[in-house]
Design a protein around this motif. Structure first.
Motif, PDB file in Angstrom:
ATOM      1  N   THR A  57     -16.434  20.869 -13.373  1.00  0.00           N
ATOM      2  CA  THR A  57     -16.846  20.048 -11.806  1.00  0.00           C
ATOM      3  C   THR A  57     -16.721  21.004 -10.226  1.00  0.00           C
ATOM      4  N   ARG A  74     -20.581  22.889  -9.211  1.00  0.00           N
ATOM      5  CA  ARG A  74     -20.460  22.310  -7.703  1.00  0.00           C
ATOM      6  C   ARG A  74     -21.104  23.585  -6.756  1.00  0.00           C
ATOM      7  N   PHE A 113     -12.563  18.722  -4.175  1.00  0.00           N
ATOM      8  CA  PHE A 113     -11.979  18.850  -5.563  1.00  0.00           C
ATOM      9  C   PHE A 113     -10.772  18.773  -5.435  1.00  0.00           C
ATOM     10  N   THR A 149      -9.093  16.897 -10.879  1.00  0.00           N
ATOM     11  CA  THR A 149     -10.846  17.300 -10.341  1.00  0.00           C
ATOM     12  C   THR A 149     -11.011  18.384 -11.464  1.00  0.00           C
TER      13      THR A 149
END
Length: 133
Positions: free
Chosen positions: A77, A81, A69, A73
């Protein structure tokens, strides 16, 4: 002759006791080992290759998080994740935690903590800890 016949049940009982004392602990140990193996679970797939030593701010885990990451990022996200991998996301701050192990004898914990501005990661790091009884 009667004395020989009366000894046979005693010998059979003694043999059964000896076998029980030898085999039962071994079988119990194997069963207990299988239970621990099943109960312990495993680290998340995200951590593959990143876990080497326990310790606060484990450099390998932190570096792995930063590579996975990178700065910029989207925060969504990161949380998606981590949640997908089984991490519990803290509702009040930018952190997540993943635990595995049965608690006896050990429990292992991975954490991730990040900062973000305008919905994008500015920094991320993590800890890899354990506690054993």
């Amino acid at each position: 002759m009667t004395s020989t016949l009366s000894r046979r049940p005693i010998l059979k009982t003694a043999l059964a006791l000896i076998l029980g004392l030898v085999l039962l602990p071994g079988a119990s140990f194997v069963a207990l080992g299988l239970w621990f193996e099943q109960a312990e679970g495993a680290p998340p797939q995200l951590a593959d290759g990143a876990l080497h030593d326990f310790g606060v701010r484990n450099e390998n885990w932190s570096r792995h998080l930063a590579e996975t990451f990178p700065v910029g990022t989207p925060e969504a996200t990161v949380t998606a994740r981590l949640r997908e991998e089984g991490f519990e996301i803290a509702p009040t701050n930018r952190s997540a935690r993943y635990e595995w192990g049965s608690g006896f004898p050990c429990v292992y914990t991975l954490t991730a903590t990040w900062s973000a501005e305008s919905g994008r990661v500015t920094e991320i790091s993590g800890d890899y800890l354990n506690a054993c009884m």
